[in-house]
Motif scaffolding. Structure first.
Motif, mmCIF file in Angstrom:
data_model
loop_
_atom_site.group_PDB
_atom_site.id
_atom_site.type_symbol
_atom_site.label_atom_id
_atom_site.label_comp_id
_atom_site.label_asym_id
_atom_site.label_seq_id
_atom_site.Cartn_x
_atom_site.Cartn_y
_atom_site.Cartn_z
ATOM 1 N N ASP A 1 83.270 89.442 23.913
ATOM 2 C CA ASP A 1 83.404 89.420 25.368
ATOM 3 C C ASP A 1 82.394 88.460 25.960
ATOM 4 O O ASP A 1 81.197 88.575 25.706
ATOM 5 N N PRO A 2 82.867 87.515 26.779
ATOM 6 C CA PRO A 2 81.923 86.627 27.470
ATOM 7 C C PRO A 2 81.066 87.445 28.430
ATOM 8 O O PRO A 2 81.509 88.430 29.007
ATOM 9 N N ILE B 1 78.493 84.100 32.721
ATOM 10 C CA ILE B 1 79.239 82.897 32.354
ATOM 11 C C ILE B 1 80.494 82.871 33.213
ATOM 12 O O ILE B 1 81.375 83.721 33.077
ATOM 13 N N THR B 2 80.562 81.897 34.110
ATOM 14 C CA THR B 2 81.659 81.868 35.074
ATOM 15 C C THR B 2 82.706 80.797 34.797
ATOM 16 O O THR B 2 83.809 80.891 35.302
ATOM 17 N N PRO C 1 85.719 79.203 33.385
ATOM 18 C CA PRO C 1 86.844 79.801 32.673
ATOM 19 C C PRO C 1 87.076 79.196 31.282
ATOM 20 O O PRO C 1 87.459 79.911 30.354
ATOM 21 N N ARG D 1 84.417 80.648 28.983
ATOM 22 C CA ARG D 1 84.730 82.055 28.692
ATOM 23 C C ARG D 1 85.836 82.159 27.638
ATOM 24 O O ARG D 1 85.761 82.964 26.724
ATOM 25 N N GLN D 2 86.853 81.315 27.749
ATOM 26 C CA GLN D 2 87.953 81.347 26.779
ATOM 27 C C GLN D 2 87.479 80.885 25.406
ATOM 28 O O GLN D 2 87.872 81.458 24.388
ATOM 29 N N ALA E 1 85.652 83.792 23.861
ATOM 30 C CA ALA E 1 86.593 84.833 23.454
ATOM 31 C C ALA E 1 87.370 84.423 22.202
ATOM 32 O O ALA E 1 87.683 85.255 21.348
#
Length: 65
Positions: free
Chosen positions: A35-36, A40-41, A43, A46-47, A50
């Protein structure tokens, strides 16, 4: 017992190694979520986290297991 399980068990039996290696090993074996973190904003970042392409060092996790 499979070879990866034996290696992981042996590494985690050493308390010093377990502290440093447990999180990264569990994440790399997909035994726990990647899980990010909330701070961390971006996108795309974050992907990537993940998906397992980027690993956040445990010292930046803020005490999260």
């Amino acid at each position: 017992m499979t070879a990866p399980t034996q290696v992981l068990s042996a590494l985690l039996c050493d308390p010093d190694a377990a502290v440093q290696m447990a999180g990264p090993l569990l994440r790399s074996l997909d035994l726990t979520d990647r899980d990010p973190l909330a701070w961390i904003t971006d996108p795309n970042l974050r992907q990537s986290i993940a998906d397992g392409f980027i690993d956040i060092p445990d010292d930046l996790l803020g005490g999260r297991p």
